[in-house]
Design a protein around this motif. Structure first.
Motif, PDB file in Angstrom:
ATOM      1  N   LYS A   1     -35.442  -9.412 -17.362  1.00  0.00           N
ATOM      2  CA  LYS A   1     -36.517 -10.083 -18.309  1.00  0.00           C
ATOM      3  C   LYS A   1     -37.448  -9.204 -19.132  1.00  0.00           C
ATOM      4  CE  LYS A   1     -38.121 -13.752 -15.088  1.00  0.00           C
ATOM      5  NZ  LYS A   1     -39.260 -14.481 -14.230  1.00  0.00           N
ATOM      6  N   SER A   2     -37.455  -7.885 -18.691  1.00  0.00           N
ATOM      7  CA  SER A   2     -38.263  -6.863 -19.508  1.00  0.00           C
ATOM      8  C   SER A   2     -37.540  -6.443 -20.574  1.00  0.00           C
ATOM      9  CB  SER A   2     -38.661  -5.787 -18.516  1.00  0.00           C
ATOM     10  OG  SER A   2     -39.410  -6.262 -17.423  1.00  0.00           O
ATOM     11  N   TYR A   3     -36.244  -6.044 -20.538  1.00  0.00           N
ATOM     12  CA  TYR A   3     -35.244  -5.381 -21.460  1.00  0.00           C
ATOM     13  C   TYR A   3     -34.069  -6.283 -21.993  1.00  0.00           C
ATOM     14  CZ  TYR A   3     -37.963  -1.381 -19.520  1.00  0.00           C
ATOM     15  OH  TYR A   3     -38.803  -0.727 -19.165  1.00  0.00           O
ATOM     16  N   LYS A   4     -33.517  -6.191 -23.052  1.00  0.00           N
ATOM     17  CA  LYS A   4     -32.412  -6.859 -23.701  1.00  0.00           C
ATOM     18  C   LYS A   4     -31.122  -6.377 -22.834  1.00  0.00           C
ATOM     19  CE  LYS A   4     -34.370  -8.169 -28.000  1.00  0.00           C
ATOM     20  NZ  LYS A   4     -34.096  -8.199 -29.423  1.00  0.00           N
ATOM     21  N   ARG A   5     -30.331  -7.128 -22.962  1.00  0.00           N
ATOM     22  CA  ARG A   5     -28.891  -6.651 -22.247  1.00  0.00           C
ATOM     23  C   ARG A   5     -28.179  -5.421 -23.122  1.00  0.00           C
ATOM     24  NH1 ARG A   5     -24.906 -10.975 -22.308  1.00  0.00           N
ATOM     25  NH2 ARG A   5     -23.747  -9.798 -23.926  1.00  0.00           N
ATOM     26  N   ASP A   6     -28.381  -5.308 -24.274  1.00  0.00           N
ATOM     27  CA  ASP A   6     -27.685  -4.273 -24.911  1.00  0.00           C
ATOM     28  C   ASP A   6     -28.281  -2.960 -24.630  1.00  0.00           C
ATOM     29  OD1 ASP A   6     -25.953  -5.860 -26.260  1.00  0.00           O
ATOM     30  OD2 ASP A   6     -27.400  -6.129 -28.251  1.00  0.00           O
ATOM     31  N   PHE A   7     -29.832  -2.948 -24.376  1.00  0.00           N
ATOM     32  CA  PHE A   7     -30.630  -1.861 -24.006  1.00  0.00           C
ATOM     33  C   PHE A   7     -30.072  -1.539 -22.707  1.00  0.00           C
ATOM     34  CE2 PHE A   7     -34.340  -0.011 -22.092  1.00  0.00           C
ATOM     35  CZ  PHE A   7     -34.737   1.101 -22.913  1.00  0.00           C
ATOM     36  N   LEU A   8     -30.093  -2.198 -21.952  1.00  0.00           N
ATOM     37  CA  LEU A   8     -29.714  -1.966 -20.298  1.00  0.00           C
ATOM     38  C   LEU A   8     -28.413  -1.154 -20.192  1.00  0.00           C
ATOM     39  CD1 LEU A   8     -31.407  -5.002 -18.465  1.00  0.00           C
ATOM     40  CD2 LEU A   8     -32.079  -2.517 -18.391  1.00  0.00           C
ATOM     41  N   GLU A   9     -27.595  -1.923 -21.149  1.00  0.00           N
ATOM     42  CA  GLU A   9     -26.073  -1.227 -21.141  1.00  0.00           C
ATOM     43  C   GLU A   9     -26.053   0.260 -21.680  1.00  0.00           C
ATOM     44  OE1 GLU A   9     -23.934  -4.155 -23.313  1.00  0.00           O
ATOM     45  OE2 GLU A   9     -23.593  -5.462 -21.837  1.00  0.00           O
ATOM     46  N   LYS A  10     -26.742   0.465 -22.359  1.00  0.00           N
ATOM     47  CA  LYS A  10     -26.906   2.034 -22.728  1.00  0.00           C
ATOM     48  C   LYS A  10     -27.537   2.874 -21.797  1.00  0.00           C
ATOM     49  CE  LYS A  10     -27.944   1.057 -27.522  1.00  0.00           C
ATOM     50  NZ  LYS A  10     -28.906   1.175 -28.726  1.00  0.00           N
ATOM     51  N   HIS A  11     -27.898   2.165 -20.968  1.00  0.00           N
ATOM     52  CA  HIS A  11     -28.544   2.911 -19.560  1.00  0.00           C
ATOM     53  C   HIS A  11     -27.695   2.659 -18.160  1.00  0.00           C
ATOM     54  CE1 HIS A  11     -32.012   3.104 -22.180  1.00  0.00           C
ATOM     55  NE2 HIS A  11     -32.226   4.178 -21.616  1.00  0.00           N
ATOM     56  N   GLY A  12     -26.558   2.336 -18.046  1.00  0.00           N
ATOM     57  CA  GLY A  12     -25.654   1.990 -16.948  1.00  0.00           C
ATOM     58  C   GLY A  12     -25.603   0.754 -16.461  1.00  0.00           C
ATOM     59  N   TYR A  13     -26.197  -0.304 -17.218  1.00  0.00           N
ATOM     60  CA  TYR A  13     -25.737  -1.715 -16.630  1.00  0.00           C
ATOM     61  C   TYR A  13     -24.617  -2.223 -17.242  1.00  0.00           C
ATOM     62  CZ  TYR A  13     -26.656  -6.586 -16.799  1.00  0.00           C
ATOM     63  OH  TYR A  13     -26.333  -7.985 -16.669  1.00  0.00           O
ATOM     64  N   LYS A  14     -23.814  -2.938 -16.618  1.00  0.00           N
ATOM     65  CA  LYS A  14     -22.630  -3.703 -17.211  1.00  0.00           C
ATOM     66  C   LYS A  14     -22.769  -5.030 -16.691  1.00  0.00           C
ATOM     67  CE  LYS A  14     -19.876   0.495 -17.098  1.00  0.00           C
ATOM     68  NZ  LYS A  14     -18.708   1.332 -16.459  1.00  0.00           N
ATOM     69  N   ALA A  15     -22.340  -5.949 -17.730  1.00  0.00           N
ATOM     70  CA  ALA A  15     -22.243  -7.371 -17.444  1.00  0.00           C
ATOM     71  C   ALA A  15     -20.878  -7.653 -17.580  1.00  0.00           C
ATOM     72  CB  ALA A  15     -23.189  -8.342 -18.210  1.00  0.00           C
ATOM     73  N   TYR A  16     -20.047  -8.433 -16.680  1.00  0.00           N
ATOM     74  CA  TYR A  16     -18.685  -8.773 -16.970  1.00  0.00           C
ATOM     75  C   TYR A  16     -18.662 -10.432 -17.195  1.00  0.00           C
ATOM     76  CZ  TYR A  16     -17.490  -4.071 -15.382  1.00  0.00           C
ATOM     77  OH  TYR A  16     -17.314  -2.717 -15.502  1.00  0.00           O
ATOM     78  N   GLY A  17     -17.630 -10.701 -17.870  1.00  0.00           N
ATOM     79  CA  GLY A  17     -17.888 -12.206 -18.337  1.00  0.00           C
ATOM     80  C   GLY A  17     -16.981 -12.521 -19.476  1.00  0.00           C
ATOM     81  N   HIS A  18     -16.992 -13.732 -20.092  1.00  0.00           N
ATOM     82  CA  HIS A  18     -16.099 -14.188 -21.091  1.00  0.00           C
ATOM     83  C   HIS A  18     -16.843 -14.715 -22.127  1.00  0.00           C
ATOM     84  CE1 HIS A  18     -15.877 -18.103 -19.467  1.00  0.00           C
ATOM     85  NE2 HIS A  18     -15.922 -17.576 -18.328  1.00  0.00           N
ATOM     86  N   LEU A  19     -16.629 -14.810 -23.286  1.00  0.00           N
ATOM     87  CA  LEU A  19     -17.295 -15.846 -24.447  1.00  0.00           C
ATOM     88  C   LEU A  19     -16.930 -17.105 -24.274  1.00  0.00           C
ATOM     89  CD1 LEU A  19     -16.527 -13.388 -27.561  1.00  0.00           C
ATOM     90  CD2 LEU A  19     -18.639 -13.774 -26.368  1.00  0.00           C
ATOM     91  N   VAL A  20     -17.634 -17.783 -24.194  1.00  0.00           N
ATOM     92  CA  VAL A  20     -17.476 -19.610 -24.345  1.00  0.00           C
ATOM     93  C   VAL A  20     -17.758 -20.187 -25.644  1.00  0.00           C
ATOM     94  CG1 VAL A  20     -18.146 -19.650 -21.889  1.00  0.00           C
ATOM     95  CG2 VAL A  20     -19.865 -19.763 -23.554  1.00  0.00           C
ATOM     96  N   PRO A  21     -17.579 -21.164 -25.986  1.00  0.00           N
ATOM     97  CA  PRO A  21     -17.682 -21.838 -27.151  1.00  0.00           C
ATOM     98  C   PRO A  21     -19.150 -21.686 -27.695  1.00  0.00           C
ATOM     99  CG  PRO A  21     -16.186 -23.217 -25.989  1.00  0.00           C
ATOM    100  CD  PRO A  21     -16.786 -22.212 -25.193  1.00  0.00           C
ATOM    101  N   PHE A  22     -19.023 -21.518 -29.037  1.00  0.00           N
ATOM    102  CA  PHE A  22     -20.446 -21.514 -29.831  1.00  0.00           C
ATOM    103  C   PHE A  22     -21.227 -20.220 -29.431  1.00  0.00           C
ATOM    104  CE2 PHE A  22     -19.943 -26.050 -28.886  1.00  0.00           C
ATOM    105  CZ  PHE A  22     -19.449 -26.380 -30.074  1.00  0.00           C
TER     106      PHE A  22
END
Length: 86
Positions: free
Chosen positions: A18-39
């Motif tokens: 809620k506090s930080y964007k995913r891109d920012f967290l990824e620069k600090h060791g966070y990873k989100a695994y998933g896939h692109l969906v339509p749109f």
């Protein structure tokens, strides 16, 4: 003003998201695994953070503490443990 995560910052994964964007967290060791969906959306299947022992899957109610250098300490929420381990 440059946004940063101070060493020792503590909260649940849900609070960090809620506090930080995913891109920012990824620069600090966070990873989100998933896939692109339509749109152009991204469906997250699993989330993990880097710890001193390696990558660890985390859930929204797990408590994370930022240790610096893209490393996190994790206190797992017992709600996600198998009932046989209690």
């Amino acid at each position: 003003m440059k946004i940063k995560i101070d060493i020792g910052t503590r909260g649940t994964l849900k609070e960090f998201k809620k506090s930080y964007k995913r891109d920012f967290l990824e620069k600090h060791g966070y990873k989100a695994y998933g896939h692109l969906v339509p749109f152009g959306s991204f469906a997250v299947l699993a989330e993990a953070v880097e710890t001193k022992y390696g990558e660890l899957v985390v859930h929204d109610n797990d408590v994370l503490t930022y240790l610096g250098h893209k490393l996190w300490a994790v206190t797992k929420n017992r709600e996600h443990e198998d009932e046989s381990n209690r």
